[in-house]
Scaffold this active site. Structure first.
Site, PDB file in Angstrom:
ATOM      1  N   ASP A   1       0.866  -1.170   0.000  1.00 35.63           N
ATOM      2  CA  ASP A   1       0.000   0.000   0.000  1.00 35.63           C
ATOM      3  C   ASP A   1       0.905   1.223   0.000  1.00 35.63           C
ATOM      4  O   ASP A   1       1.757   1.376   0.884  1.00 35.63           O
ATOM      5  CB  ASP A   1      -0.876  -0.019   1.261  1.00 35.63           C
ATOM      6  CG  ASP A   1      -2.231   0.605   1.036  1.00 35.63           C
ATOM      7  OD1 ASP A   1      -2.280   1.708   0.468  1.00 35.63           O
ATOM      8  OD2 ASP A   1      -3.235  -0.009   1.445  1.00 35.63           O
TER       9      ASP A   1
ATOM     10  N   ASP B   1      -2.868   4.761  -2.298  1.00 43.85           N
ATOM     11  CA  ASP B   1      -3.878   5.403  -1.469  1.00 43.85           C
ATOM     12  C   ASP B   1      -4.233   6.804  -1.996  1.00 43.85           C
ATOM     13  O   ASP B   1      -3.328   7.610  -2.246  1.00 43.85           O
ATOM     14  CB  ASP B   1      -3.290   5.514  -0.046  1.00 43.85           C
ATOM     15  CG  ASP B   1      -4.312   5.818   1.008  1.00 43.85           C
ATOM     16  OD1 ASP B   1      -5.194   4.975   1.223  1.00 43.85           O
ATOM     17  OD2 ASP B   1      -4.211   6.893   1.628  1.00 43.85           O
TER      18      ASP B   1
ATOM     19  N   GLU C   1      -6.306   4.087  -5.746  1.00 45.86           N
ATOM     20  CA  GLU C   1      -7.550   4.376  -5.039  1.00 45.86           C
ATOM     21  C   GLU C   1      -7.961   5.791  -5.429  1.00 45.86           C
ATOM     22  O   GLU C   1      -7.234   6.740  -5.153  1.00 45.86           O
ATOM     23  CB  GLU C   1      -7.366   4.273  -3.525  1.00 45.86           C
ATOM     24  CG  GLU C   1      -8.698   4.322  -2.803  1.00 45.86           C
ATOM     25  CD  GLU C   1      -8.619   4.930  -1.410  1.00 45.86           C
ATOM     26  OE1 GLU C   1      -9.513   4.664  -0.605  1.00 45.86           O
ATOM     27  OE2 GLU C   1      -7.673   5.702  -1.122  1.00 45.86           O
TER      28      GLU C   1
ATOM     29  N   HIS D   1     -11.043  -2.656   3.425  1.00 42.25           N
ATOM     30  CA  HIS D   1     -10.964  -2.308   4.837  1.00 42.25           C
ATOM     31  C   HIS D   1     -11.748  -1.041   5.182  1.00 42.25           C
ATOM     32  O   HIS D   1     -11.816  -0.660   6.335  1.00 42.25           O
ATOM     33  CB  HIS D   1      -9.490  -2.127   5.223  1.00 42.25           C
ATOM     34  CG  HIS D   1      -8.874  -0.977   4.493  1.00 42.25           C
ATOM     35  ND1 HIS D   1      -8.633  -1.007   3.128  1.00 42.25           N
ATOM     36  CD2 HIS D   1      -8.484   0.241   4.913  1.00 42.25           C
ATOM     37  CE1 HIS D   1      -8.123   0.160   2.753  1.00 42.25           C
ATOM     38  NE2 HIS D   1      -8.023   0.928   3.816  1.00 42.25           N
ATOM     39  N   ASP D   2     -12.308  -0.367   4.183  1.00 38.42           N
ATOM     40  CA  ASP D   2     -13.098   0.846   4.420  1.00 38.42           C
ATOM     41  C   ASP D   2     -14.597   0.623   4.243  1.00 38.42           C
ATOM     42  O   ASP D   2     -15.383   1.547   4.421  1.00 38.42           O
ATOM     43  CB  ASP D   2     -12.677   1.962   3.439  1.00 38.42           C
ATOM     44  CG  ASP D   2     -11.251   2.437   3.637  1.00 38.42           C
ATOM     45  OD1 ASP D   2     -10.755   2.390   4.782  1.00 38.42           O
ATOM     46  OD2 ASP D   2     -10.625   2.863   2.642  1.00 38.42           O
TER      47      ASP D   2
HETATM   48  C1  GLC Z   1      -7.763   5.638   2.039  1.00 36.96           C
HETATM   49  C2  GLC Z   1      -7.654   4.394   2.885  1.00 36.96           C
HETATM   50  C3  GLC Z   1      -8.278   4.680   4.212  1.00 36.96           C
HETATM   51  C4  GLC Z   1      -7.513   5.798   4.863  1.00 36.96           C
HETATM   52  C5  GLC Z   1      -7.420   7.027   3.955  1.00 36.96           C
HETATM   53  C6  GLC Z   1      -6.358   7.956   4.427  1.00 36.96           C
HETATM   54  O1  GLC Z   1      -9.074   5.973   1.776  1.00 36.96           O
HETATM   55  O2  GLC Z   1      -8.220   3.308   2.235  1.00 36.96           O
HETATM   56  O3  GLC Z   1      -8.302   3.557   5.048  1.00 36.96           O
HETATM   57  O4  GLC Z   1      -8.137   6.173   6.058  1.00 36.96           O
HETATM   58  O5  GLC Z   1      -7.080   6.699   2.631  1.00 36.96           O
HETATM   59  O6  GLC Z   1      -5.086   7.407   4.203  1.00 36.96           O
END
Ligand code: GLC
Ligand code: CA
Length: 591
Positions: A121, A228, A285, A360-361
């Site tokens: 990640d 991310d 992401e 995980h979100d």
């Molecule tokens: C992304 C991650 C999340 C995190 C955020 C800040 O959305 O998936 O879990 O809180 O970024 O890094």
């Protein structure tokens, strides 16, 4: 003499000096299937209640048994854990709770032995405020690291002397995206918690630092990156107020800086500088990204990313009054199918999709889009797996999804851990007075991130076999019934169903390369589509309800009769036009 490594040249092999053998083709990212591990919640090897790298290594056979090609690890770097590792204080160190670099190397090697790569990640939109760069940056305005982050003067001062932030931007995890630094008299920008200052990608030194740390991990044998919030790295230089916030909105202003002016330039630079020199898989992401943006990030010829995570299908069941995701309503099935179809058609032949229900979100899909009542949990989990895995794109499986893990409803707010949930509770209950306590607890149980983060349920022993100590987050109390030891050997279980879906993908080219057509866009109960490649037609039909349903369309034409490849309800159906039983999903192939 070792005959395996000193095989004499076979007849017909070009002699020395002849044409060089063709290089082995690079692994094709379009054939990948990815399993996501959230290390904190996966498996604890030493009884401290926290999952760790050795725990993952010990359970690799569970993952490999599914037939996946890659494992994406949520962050394992050193971190003060304000946001569970998404706040990194040292990009070249492993979080001590998770183990050591040696443990990491062992994991990479053990995964490779089983034919899988490790995807890291990459969290480089922001760092932790405890990162050395930020310590330096905040130490004085003249420090060489000052410009690694985004600092701005106050817009002015209130009568009582408090500074006014440069803009009204709302952060994802706190009311303002600006934090005042008394010592140097400026605000810094943080789109997530105050302990996650945003990096300044306009500064070429920042970009070089990022490329260097990427090489560090690639040289250690990792197979790629999940990036991310990577579409937020280019924020432009002129900041204007968020009109939604001015109008009384409370949702984050991240959308304002998403897909910014230089983001594609930065990603192309990253590919030239780093990714082109390695064999990698990359997924960005990208919240707030449309199909048009997706074509740019993941276009086959653009030299940016292999694919992106769209958020569109994850936002269809949000609060209808504009209070973000906090809600407990069901998604509209036509809206969900039509959105997935929009991405399938929009990217077809030009870019690549990622396919996911969980991470995980997100809450657990069987509770969210399926039916987690005991009589339908396994069936509906398998059905959801089928309709996702037969689409065009790379499927992602989130730990526990493959055994049908469900949402959880803890009685007290203090039973939960997640910073987003805690902040939302304050925003909407304590400070905002918008929801009652009972409402918010219901919304958290439906949509909160901790639904995904309760420990992996390995077996029926205490704490689900996750730890011999006290787990950092409580285990879902349904673990005696729902766990890997019970599900995995069951031919009718979720795990074996996912394994068969992945096997089909590895075997049938039409699943990788076929084009797509949605067959029942308006039907509120079924989800059906065809994939076509040459003479082959793959037909997927599914019932997303607890009653029998007839197909709302005629069986499509094909070059031959349909044979059944897979179904999740016994006895197996004999023909595609037989009515679908509750939560039944079938895969047929003709040609
Ligand atoms: C992304 C991650 C999340 C995190 C955020 C800040 O959305 O998936 O879990 O809180 O970024 O890094
Ligand atoms: Ca541990």
């Amino acid at each position: 003499m070792n005959h395996d490594t000193h095989t004499p040249a076979a007849a017909g092999t070009p002699a020395a000096g002849g044409p060089a053998p063709a290089p082995a083709p690079a692994p094709d990212f379009r054939r990948s299937v990815v399993y996501q591990v959230y290390p904190r919640s996966f498996a604890d090897s030493n009884g401290d209640g926290i999952g760790d790298l050795r725990g993952i290594t010990e359970h690799l056979d569970h993952i490999a048994g599914l037939g996946v090609t890659d494992i994406w690890l949520s962050p394992v770097y050193a971190s003060p854990n304000d946001d569970n590792g998404y706040d990194i204080s040292d990009y070249r160190a492993i979080m001590p709770e998770f183990g050591t670099l040696e443990d990491f190397d062992e994991l990479v090697a053990a995964a490779r032995e089983r034919g899988m790569r490790i995807i890291m990640d990459l969290v480089v939109n922001h760092t932790s405020d405890e990162h050395e760069w930020f310590r330096q940056s905040r130490s004085s305005r003249e420090n060489p690291y000052r410009d690694y982050y985004i600092w701005r003067d106050p817009a002015g001062f209130r009568d009582d002397g408090t500074p006014i932030p440069p803009t009204n931007w709302v952060s994802c995890f706190s009311p303002s995206a600006w934090e005042w630094d008394e010592a140097t008299g400026q605000f810094y920008l943080h789109f997530f918690s105050t302990k996650q200052p945003d990096l300044n990608w306009e500064n070429p030194r920042v970009r070089e630092e990022v490329y260097a740390l990427m090489r560090f991990w690639l040289d250690r044998g990792v197979g790629g990156f999940r990036m991310d919030v990577i579409n937020a790295i280019s924020k432009g230089e002129e900041f204007v107020d968020d009109p939604r916030v001015s109008a009384g909105g409370r949702e984050s202003s991240l959308y304002l800086v998403a897909n910014g002016p230089r983001v594609h330039e930065f990603l192309q630079e990253m590919r030239r500088e780093v990714l082109d020199h390695y064999d990698t898989i990359t997924v960005g992401e990208t919240p707030g990204t449309t199909v048009e943006d997706g074509l740019k990030y993941a276009g086959f010829a653009r030299g940016e990313l292999n694919m992106v995570f769209t958020f569109e299908h994850m936002m269809l069941d949000g609060n209808p009054e504009g209070y973000g995701k906090w809600w407990d309503g069901r998604v509209s099935l036509p809206a969900l199918k039509q959105n997935l179809a929009h991405w399938q058609k929009g990217l077809e032949g030009r870019a690549w999709n990622s396919l996911y229900w969980n991470n995980h979100d997100q809450p657990r899909v069987v509770s969210r889009f399926g039916d987690d009542r005991p009589e339908y949990r396994v069936r509906s989990a398998a059905m959801l797996g089928t309709v996702l895995h037969m689409l065009c794109g790379t499927p992602y499986i989130y730990q526990g999804e493959e055994i049908g893990m469900t949402n959880v409803a803890f009685p007290e707010l203090s039973d939960y851990d997640d910073i987003e949930q805690r902040n939302a509770y304050h925003q909407y209950v304590t400070d905002g007075g918008i929801f009652t306590h009972e409402q918010m607890m219901r919304y958290i149980a439906h949509r909160g991130r901790d639904n995904a983060r309760t420990p992996m349920q390995w077996d029926a022993s205490e704490n689900a076999g996750f730890t011999s100590g006290t787990p950092w987050l409580r285990v879902n109390p349904n673990y005696p019934d729902i766990n890997a030891a019970a599900d995995r050997p069951d031919p009718h279980g979720v795990y074996q169903h996912y394994r068969r879906l992945i096997e089909l993908r590895h075997r049938h080219e039409v699943i990788i390369s076929g084009d797509f057509e949605l067959l029942d866009p308006e039907d509120p109960h079924t989800f059906s589509y065809v994939r076509r490649l040459g003479e082959q037609t793959l037909l997927v039909t599914a019932n997303v309800s607890d009653e029998d349903r007839a197909l709302p369309f005629p069986v499509p034409e094909a070059s031959g009769p349909f044979t059944l490849l897979n179904s999740n309800v016994d006895p197996a159906p004999e023909a595609p036009d037989q009515p679908l039983r509750p939560y039944e999903a079938r895969i047929w192939l003709a040609g």
